[in-house]
Enzyme design. Structure first.
Site, PDB file in Angstrom:
ATOM      1  N   LEU A  40       1.167  -0.834   0.230  1.00  0.00           N
ATOM      2  CA  LEU A  40       0.083   0.012   0.115  1.00  0.00           C
ATOM      3  C   LEU A  40       0.670   1.582   0.061  1.00  0.00           C
ATOM      4  O   LEU A  40       0.671   2.065  -0.633  1.00  0.00           O
ATOM      5  CB  LEU A  40      -1.553   0.091   1.361  1.00  0.00           C
ATOM      6  CG  LEU A  40      -1.773   1.273   1.138  1.00  0.00           C
ATOM      7  CD1 LEU A  40      -2.579   0.994   0.233  1.00  0.00           C
ATOM      8  CD2 LEU A  40      -2.576   1.008   2.757  1.00  0.00           C
ATOM      9  N   GLU A  41       2.310   1.106   0.929  1.00  0.00           N
ATOM     10  CA  GLU A  41       2.473   2.381   1.011  1.00  0.00           C
ATOM     11  C   GLU A  41       4.040   3.046  -0.690  1.00  0.00           C
ATOM     12  O   GLU A  41       3.406   4.039  -0.958  1.00  0.00           O
ATOM     13  CB  GLU A  41       3.999   1.937   2.198  1.00  0.00           C
ATOM     14  CG  GLU A  41       2.578   2.360   3.902  1.00  0.00           C
ATOM     15  CD  GLU A  41       1.626   3.315   3.629  1.00  0.00           C
ATOM     16  OE1 GLU A  41       2.540   4.803   2.947  1.00  0.00           O
ATOM     17  OE2 GLU A  41       0.547   3.143   4.126  1.00  0.00           O
TER      18      GLU A  41
END
Length: 189
Positions: free
Chosen positions: A96-97
């Site tokens: 996600l990051e």
């Protein structure tokens, strides 16, 4: 901006940041108008939840996540044994990051943070992040030219703000540096 930097340098010196670190960090740093524009138009606040989830949990990201779980199984097992966090959770955060390290940003962190601190909307917060970034440089965890991140100063494959780096980053690969930019072991830990 230049007057603000001069005043900030005095404050940073009072917080234990060396003149050598300050001089190196601000070499080629500058005000970035695009950072202010992005701060005022964050996509997280303009997309619907459905649109955001479609991107965050796309088939491509999920497939790559499954592949990374297999590829990084040994490192993830060690992280689970040490910290008690399941491999799929660690991989999900990583995915996600930064899309598993492929999207880490392209903005010099010192310029981004000094721009945001100077702008004043959240000046105190970003000045504290700038000071933390200078501590990271002073500690030798990364070279100034390699301290690249998002427009908001989030860094590396984990997209840590500098204060989070100081609080949570570890040297899991044993090379003497906490490297969330290039060391998969350090990223996972």
């Amino acid at each position: 901006y230049d007057d603000w930097v001069a005043a900030f340098r005095a404050r940073a010196a009072g917080r234990g940041i060396s003149d050598a670190t300050l001089s190196s960090a601000f070499r080629n740093a500058g005000f970035l108008p695009g950072v202010i524009e992005r701060d005022r138009n964050q996509t997280e606040f303009t997309r619907t939840l459905e649109d955001y989830l479609a991107i965050a949990a796309s088939d491509e990201r999920v497939g790559l996540g499954r592949a990374q779980l297999r590829q990084q199984a040994r490192v993830l097992a060690a992280i689970e044994a040490r910290y008690g966090v399941e491999p799929r959770v660690v991989a999900a955060v990583w995915g996600l990051e930064s899309f598993f390290g492929t999207r880490r940003g392209d903005v010099p962190v010192i310029s981004a943070l000094s721009t945001l601190a100077y702008d004043g909307r959240r000046g105190e917060f970003f000045e504290s992040q700038l000071t933390a970034a200078l501590r990271i440089l002073q500690n030798g965890d990364i070279e100034r030219t390699q301290m690249i991140g998002s427009w908001a100063g989030a860094m590396g494959q984990t997209q840590f703000l500098p204060s989070n780096f100081l609080a949570y980053a570890v040297d899991a690969d044993g090379d003497g540096r906490r490297d969330i930019w290039g060391s998969v072991a350090d990223v996972m830990a």
